[in-house]
Design a protein around this motif. Structure first.
Motif, PDB file in Angstrom:
ATOM      1  N   SER A 463     -13.668  50.005  17.902  1.00 10.57           N
ATOM      2  CA  SER A 463     -15.262  50.100  17.837  1.00 10.57           C
ATOM      3  C   SER A 463     -15.999  51.119  16.960  1.00 10.57           C
ATOM      4  O   SER A 463     -16.216  50.699  15.893  1.00 10.57           O
ATOM      5  N   GLY A 466     -13.919  50.701  13.466  1.00  7.08           N
ATOM      6  CA  GLY A 466     -14.790  49.793  12.960  1.00  7.08           C
ATOM      7  C   GLY A 466     -15.194  49.604  12.560  1.00  7.08           C
ATOM      8  O   GLY A 466     -15.846  49.845  11.154  1.00  7.08           O
ATOM      9  N   GLU A 467     -16.321  50.402  13.043  1.00  9.42           N
ATOM     10  CA  GLU A 467     -17.586  50.397  12.643  1.00  9.42           C
ATOM     11  C   GLU A 467     -18.000  51.675  11.156  1.00  9.42           C
ATOM     12  O   GLU A 467     -18.771  51.769   9.845  1.00  9.42           O
ATOM     13  N   ASP A 470     -16.700  49.415   8.427  1.00 11.91           N
ATOM     14  CA  ASP A 470     -17.445  48.830   7.818  1.00 11.91           C
ATOM     15  C   ASP A 470     -18.533  50.193   6.921  1.00 11.91           C
ATOM     16  O   ASP A 470     -19.364  48.978   5.687  1.00 11.91           O
ATOM     17  N   THR A 471     -19.238  50.498   6.944  1.00 13.42           N
ATOM     18  CA  THR A 471     -20.237  51.951   6.601  1.00 13.42           C
ATOM     19  C   THR A 471     -19.698  51.799   4.834  1.00 13.42           C
ATOM     20  O   THR A 471     -20.643  52.057   4.262  1.00 13.42           O
ATOM     21  N   VAL A 473     -16.920  50.469   3.764  1.00 10.94           N
ATOM     22  CA  VAL A 473     -16.591  49.121   2.528  1.00 10.94           C
ATOM     23  C   VAL A 473     -18.176  48.567   2.265  1.00 10.94           C
ATOM     24  O   VAL A 473     -18.328  48.663   0.920  1.00 10.94           O
ATOM     25  N   GLU A 474     -19.036  49.101   2.906  1.00 13.21           N
ATOM     26  CA  GLU A 474     -20.309  48.779   2.651  1.00 13.21           C
ATOM     27  C   GLU A 474     -21.015  49.876   1.657  1.00 13.21           C
ATOM     28  O   GLU A 474     -22.050  48.811   0.210  1.00 13.21           O
ATOM     29  N   SER A 494     -11.018  48.164  -0.408  1.00 13.48           N
ATOM     30  CA  SER A 494     -11.161  47.827   0.721  1.00 13.48           C
ATOM     31  C   SER A 494      -9.601  47.650   1.963  1.00 13.48           C
ATOM     32  O   SER A 494     -10.005  47.683   3.495  1.00 13.48           O
ATOM     33  N   LEU A 498      -9.013  49.088   5.348  1.00 17.92           N
ATOM     34  CA  LEU A 498      -9.070  47.800   7.141  1.00 17.92           C
ATOM     35  C   LEU A 498      -7.514  47.703   7.608  1.00 17.92           C
ATOM     36  O   LEU A 498      -7.669  47.941   8.867  1.00 17.92           O
ATOM     37  N   ARG A 501      -7.797  49.830  10.683  1.00 15.16           N
ATOM     38  CA  ARG A 501      -8.987  49.388  11.985  1.00 15.16           C
ATOM     39  C   ARG A 501      -7.582  49.014  13.053  1.00 15.16           C
ATOM     40  O   ARG A 501      -7.524  49.242  14.419  1.00 15.16           O
TER      41      ARG A 501
END
Length: 572
Positions: A463, A466-467, A470-471, A473-474, A494, A498, A501
């Motif tokens: 988790s 992953g978070e 995601d942060t 990549v954003e 990206s 990824l 993960r």
């Protein structure tokens, strides 16, 4: 003068080489390096013509101890330290004071001539367990994270309690016609020392992080890092604070704030620098101790029977210290359970209050934050609940080490039976390392304490990685939109992120110490590939086939790959 400098340099160089060789051998045969170094040092001291090693006690307490504790503090998570502060305070203040007092009473009954102040001084010397030895061994054995945190925190702070006790006792020894220790003065000195140290340590820590954040050169950054523990120690001591506590606070602040403020490459460089320093200095203390051991035994010159008696007193003190430590743990366990129950009740009450409060206001937001933090604390306490097996491991892990060896040599020359006291302290350090340190692995296996490989930990790791991805990549996508970067470039970047993960989720499920797992095999293959790349690049560099600047860039890419690989191995 030149000959003396050459001789000192030669002794230091030979000592470093011996430490490296013995540490390597100790790791291969599974024996604690400090014990081998004590034996080796004693053997060297018995060789005719061997140099007499006399290290001023101030060197131990002002040059060696601060950076050792600073290095250990850098690695302690502040959240875990806060959550276990009650346990750490109990072990590092109450238990150390009680242990010193009990040892003083036992010692005074055996050697009445020394007086209570001298007996308390030795009690303070042998009371604090070693921070570095216990936690390093605990991590290697796979003790639960909360147990390791408690041992780390105890070892970082108990030295301050012991040294305040020692300084008060030494002041009573040096006071003509008096051997009494005033309780009020002791409490006042300790309170002042801690308050001053907390302020100085925090100020130096935050200031250092800010300065290093803007340091433009790695060499300057390393120089600042090397100076930091000494600045914190000396500043606190000059204001009558505890230099030890100040150094620990500085290390905690820098270790936790630098994750955001200081670049990873510089943190890796700092970690390597201090790790090297710790290995050389800590093991050097035990080598020096071994070289001093024959002369200390010779100073106890009242015959073989008396020498055996002094060693027997040292063994008795080992038993007393272990008995006091084990006896203090059941009350601690009961207290922790009561605290967890009270914290849960307060958390529920706060949750009820929040139902009628507007959380968009400043006060409401603050209360909601407190509620969330307490909830996380309760989850951590529930998942890492201490039981009798954990406390037994904590009790058995009370090995004495560098502080005991260094502090006993600060006893004034006029101290009654000084040689006997020094030998007794040496016996405590050697025996606790040999017996408790040598059998801790067996105890951990017998108790069934092992690494936490629970499903919950795997899910947490997946988790959080992953978070974080995601942060990241954003953030890349926002940057690309703001500056017109091609979307294909973002997709390529990206994909690389990824991939971490799935890898993180897989790594969490394997045994990090098993060389047959695919993770270990992949790591080994990556090392082989990096080594082959380095050798090939060296041939290319010497051949002049490519421009030197281009080769340097390729070298940095390979180096970053190796740093990342090493970081993965250190974490897992």
């Amino acid at each position: 003068m030149h000959d003396m400098a050459s001789e000192v340099t030669l002794v230091v160089v030979i000592g470093i080489l011996l430490i490296g060789a013995v540490a390597t051998i100790a790791n291969r045969i599974g024996v604690a390096a400090p014990l081998l170094l004590v034996v080796l040092g004693a053997g060297i001291a018995l060789v005719p013509g061997a140099p007499d090693i006399e290290v001023p006690p101030e060197v131990f307490l002002t040059i060696i101890l601060p950076p050792l504790l600073y290095t250990a503090a850098l690695k302690v998570p502040a959240v875990d330290f806060r959550r276990n502060l009650r346990v750490i305070g109990y072990l590092s203040v109450v238990l150390v004071a009680v242990s010193a007092l009990v040892v003083a009473l036992v010692l005074q009954s055996l050697w009445p001539v020394i007086g209570f102040a001298v007996a308390l001084a030795l009690g303070a010397v042998v009371a604090p367990p070693d921070a570095v030895a216990a936690t390093a061994l605990g991590k290697r054995l796979g003790l639960p994270p909360r147990v390791v945190t408690i041992l780390e925190g105890e070892g970082l702070l108990n030295d301050a309690t012991a040294l305040v006790l020692l300084s008060t006792a030494v002041a009573a020894i040096e006071r003509p016609g008096s051997s009494d220790v005033e309780g009020g003065m002791l409490v006042g000195d300790f309170a002042l020392a801690v308050v001053v140290a907390l302020v100085i340590g925090a100020v130096v820590g935050y200031a250092t992080v800010r300065i290093r954040q803007f340091a433009g050169d790695r060499a300057i950054d390393t120089a600042i890092s090397l100076a930091t523990p000494f600045v914190s120690f000396l500043a606190a001591e000059s204001l009558r604070g505890s230099g030890i506590v100040a150094v620990v606070v500085t290390g905690l602040v820098i270790g936790n704030r630098s994750q955001v403020r200081i670049r990873a490459t510089r943190r890796a460089q700092e970690s390597a620098t201090w790790s090297t320093f710790s290995v050389i200095v800590e093991n050097g203390v035990f080598l020096t101790m071994g070289m001093q051991l024959p002369s200390v035994m010779a100073a106890v010159d009242e015959g073989e029977r008396h020498l055996v008696g002094v060693i027997g007193v040292g063994l008795l003190l080992c038993a007393v210290l272990l008995a006091v430590r084990l006896a203090a743990l059941p009350p601690l366990l009961a207290w922790l359970r009561h605290h967890a129950w009270r914290l849960r009740r307060e958390h529920d009450r706060l949750g009820e209050r929040l139902q009628g409060i507007d959380t968009t206001t400043k006060r409401g937001a603050r209360l909601q934050h407190v509620h969330v933090v307490r909830g996380h604390d309760l989850s951590a306490f529930r998942d890492q609940k201490l039981g009798w097996r954990d406390t037994l491991a904590i009790g058995w892990a009370g090995m004495r080490g560098v502080v005991t060896v260094a502090a006993v040599q600060t006893l004034p020359a006029e101290t009654p039976m000084r040689a006997e006291l020094v030998l007794a302290a040496f016996v405590v350090a050697i025996v606790t390392l040999l017996v408790q340190g040598g059998t801790l692995a067996l105890l951990v296996r017998a108790l069934g304490l092992g690494r936490d490989r629970s499903e919950r930990r795997r899910m947490e790791l997946e988790s959080i990685v992953g978070e974080a991805i995601d942060t990241g990549v954003e953030a890349m996508r926002r940057e690309a939109q703001a500056h017109g970067i091609d979307e294909a470039v973002v997709d390529i970047a990206s994909e690389r992120m990824l991939a971490r993960r799935a890898w993180a989720a897989h790594v969490a499920e394997v045994d990090p110490d098993d060389p047959t797992t695919d993770v270990a095999q992949i790591s080994r293959l990556r090392h082989i590939a990096i080594e082959a790349e380095r050798v090939w690049l060296d041939r290319v560099r010497r051949s002049g086939r490519f421009d030197s600047a281009t080769v340097a860039v390729a070298q940095r890419i390979i180096d970053r790959e190796e740093i990342g690989l090493q970081a993965d191995e250190d974490e897992h």
